[in-house]
Enzyme design. Structure first.
Site, PDB file in Angstrom:
ATOM      1  N   GLU A 355       0.901  -1.072  -0.028  1.00 40.45           N
ATOM      2  CA  GLU A 355       0.084  -0.120   0.043  1.00 40.45           C
ATOM      3  C   GLU A 355       0.911   1.427  -0.073  1.00 40.45           C
ATOM      4  O   GLU A 355       1.648   1.486   0.891  1.00 40.45           O
ATOM      5  CB  GLU A 355      -0.871   0.110   1.284  1.00 40.45           C
ATOM      6  CG  GLU A 355      -1.817   1.159   1.432  1.00 40.45           C
ATOM      7  CD  GLU A 355      -2.835   1.109   2.256  1.00 40.45           C
ATOM      8  OE1 GLU A 355      -3.939   2.181   2.462  1.00 40.45           O
ATOM      9  OE2 GLU A 355      -2.809   0.231   3.049  1.00 40.45           O
ATOM     10  N   LYS A 371      -8.590  -0.718   0.677  1.00 38.61           N
ATOM     11  CA  LYS A 371      -9.721  -1.299   1.677  1.00 38.61           C
ATOM     12  C   LYS A 371     -10.485  -2.092   0.785  1.00 38.61           C
ATOM     13  O   LYS A 371     -11.043  -1.752  -0.394  1.00 38.61           O
ATOM     14  CB  LYS A 371     -10.628  -0.241   2.219  1.00 38.61           C
ATOM     15  CG  LYS A 371     -10.029   0.502   3.385  1.00 38.61           C
ATOM     16  CD  LYS A 371      -9.833  -0.455   4.440  1.00 38.61           C
ATOM     17  CE  LYS A 371      -9.051   0.136   5.681  1.00 38.61           C
ATOM     18  NZ  LYS A 371      -8.984  -0.735   6.765  1.00 38.61           N
TER      19      LYS A 371
END
Length: 549
Positions: A355, A371
């Protein structure tokens, strides 16, 4: 910073070279993963920092100006690029919070930590074996500083990681993939071309085997390596004349003197042995109970989403565990965009993050919060659509995107913040992940470091609203996060930076012979506690499989 030589390195030879740099020269490494051309988030460069000559430790009372001066004031004895990290726990102070939980004290575990293996231990894991500076002050390190190992300095043993640590080096290697005429274009921020439509799956064609895509060893793809040095080098480094050391590095990088091969990774434990040596801060029962309490907070309006984590501690004493070989094995078998190998005292940091937190390229800002997760063993068409169509996973991402927009807006030009892509997917770690691109333009008078510090910690690993949610996290998690959920960063200048969210991250203590790592999941109103616990095991899976297949 002058480039004193460049070389062409094949993907076949690159891992052994990087391993040699870390083993022999104690290099800090930031490594991008060899993802498919259209994969995103992505990075284009790997960086090796050799011979640190300046270091700044951050503490709660360190003025921000000290870090600005360290990163942006030219220094003739150091290359300008700065490698560093921010500890999640250190980010609590900005929100008026503090944590008294110890970070690196395996003997101080809560009394209720289980003595058996984690619940829901997967039965189908495949065999994937291929066979101290004063507060706020930067110090000039002695020439042989990297060779002065932590084992020879008892006063430094078993200390918690500082709240932040930043380094500059006498030598820096920048490794980039050679440009191929047939490869898709990429923008300067590391996202793929113009393909930014919603729900676009970006993945490697090999993912339908159910395994992560490793290095393409059969094709010798070329990388361009550039060696940069400080304007003024010390007379000697690592006990050698600086000129002789640079000649040695050049011979290694050009292949004139091949580096030693990487030792084969051998899992240090059997499954049964790991079950006896592994502890969790929250086992299945404890995690489910905490999720239920978080759901009560959500129903009461205290939070809308909360990222709840668990910590794993593995006792590896007497196993011959080699953290560097383990790190290189992970990079080879489970590539991701933001790998990092860093050392501090007796601690070896192993970050395998997929990420991106914040990237700034010539003042253009990009954040790519993740997410939404779907685990798979064998990929089938339609899985991405199942993920992007899930109301729960979509709600998780949309709430965090709104939070990120607000977090970066304070340092961006008015009206420039926008979501340019939403609910994109990519595969990593046998998971399909969903993410968005949030963009902006850095405000005049603000630096990339202002942006980093003002938005830290990343919203995807806290939840929203941020302050109240972080307070609940401190109450519900029995462990300190430390570096986990913090950020690893490379800062070039006031307008250029890239940083990760330090998930899929752990560290090994060479004194205690203990490896800790973490995983977590996002809790929203319609979360199922048992499913959320299974997600934490899926995210920890690559660490667990590498320890005991």
């Amino acid at each position: 910073m002058p480039c004193i030589f460049s070389a062409s390195v094949s993907s076949r030879d690159l891992p052994a070279l990087l391993h040699h740099l870390a083993r022999t020269y104690h290099a800090d490494l930031l490594l991008c993963g060899p993802l498919a051309p259209a994969a995103a988030p992505r990075t284009e460069r790997s960086i090796a920092g050799i011979a640190p000559v300046r270091e700044l430790e951050l503490h709660t009372d360190t003025p921000r100006e000290h870090l600005h001066d360290f990163c942006f004031t030219p220094c003739a004895t150091a290359v300008s690029g700065t490698i560093g990290y921010l500890n999640y726990t250190g980010g609590l102070a900005r929100y008026g919070l503090r944590s008294d939980k110890p970070e690196n004290r395996p003997d101080n575990r809560p009394d209720n930590w289980p003595d058996n293996k984690p619940d829901n231990w997967p039965d189908n894991w495949p065999d994937d074996r291929p066979e101290n500076s004063p507060n706020g002050r930067s110090d000039q390190k002695p020439e042989n500083w990297p060779e002065d190992t932590p084992e020879s300095k008892p006063a430094d043993r078993q200390k918690d990681l500082p709240e932040g640590l930043f380094r500059q080096y006498a030598i820096q290697l920048i490794i980039s993939p050679a440009q191929e005429p047939c490869s898709p274009p990429h923008s300067v921020d590391g996202t793929a071309g113009t393909d930014t439509g919603n729900h676009t799956a970006r993945h490697d064609s090999r993912h339908d085997s159910g395994h992560d895509y490793g290095h393409d060893k059969g094709h010798g793809k070329e990388h361009v390596l550039e060696c940069h040095t400080a304007e003024i080098l010390p007379d000697s480094l690592y006990g050698k004349q600086s000129a002789a050391l640079l000649d040695e590095l050049k011979a290694l990088c050009t292949g004139e003197v091949p580096p030693d091969p990487i030792p084969a990774h051998v899992a240090p434990l059997s499954r049964d042995a790991l079950s006896r040596r592994l502890r969790q801060s929250l086992d299945r029962k404890g995690y489910v109970r905490r999720v239920e309490r978080v759901l009560e907070h959500i129903r009461d309006g205290d939070t809308y989403q909360l990222n709840l984590s668990t910590r794993f501690d593995a006792d590896l004493s007497g196993t011959g565990f080699d953290p560097l070989t383990f790190f290189m094995h992970m990079w080879d078998q489970h590539p991701a965009p933001f790998y990092a190998w860093l050392s501090h005292g007796s601690t070896r940091i192993i970050s395998t993050s997929p990420e991106r937190f914040l990237c700034v390229r010539d003042g253009q800002v990009l954040s790519q919060p993740i997410k939404g997760t779907l685990e798979f063993e064998s990929f089938t068409e339609g899985m991405e659509k199942a993920l992007t169509a899930s109301p729960k996973e979509s709600a998780e991402l949309s709430m965090i995107v709104d939070l990120i927009r607000n977090d970066i807006a304070a340092c961006c030009e008015y009206g420039s913040v926008q979501v340019s892509a939403h609910k994109e997917t990519f595969t990593v770690d046998r998971l399909i992940q969903m993410y968005s691109d949030v963009r902006g333009t850095l405000r005049s008078g603000s630096t990339c470091l202002d942006l980093l510090l003002d938005a830290f910690p990343g919203g995807s690993v806290t939840g929203c609203p941020k302050q109240r949610t972080m307070r609940i996290i401190e109450k519900e998690e029995p462990h300190s996060r430390g570096l986990y959920c913090g950020s690893v960063v490379f800062i070039e200048d006031p307008q250029n930076m890239d940083s990760s969210i330090a998930i899929r991250t752990g560290w090994y203590d060479s004194i205690t012979k203990a490896l800790c790592f973490f995983s977590g999941s996002g809790i929203v109103l319609d979360s199922n506690p048992e499913s959320e616990y299974r997600e934490t095991l899926a995210k920890a899976g690559k660490f667990l499989r590498a320890l005991a297949p």
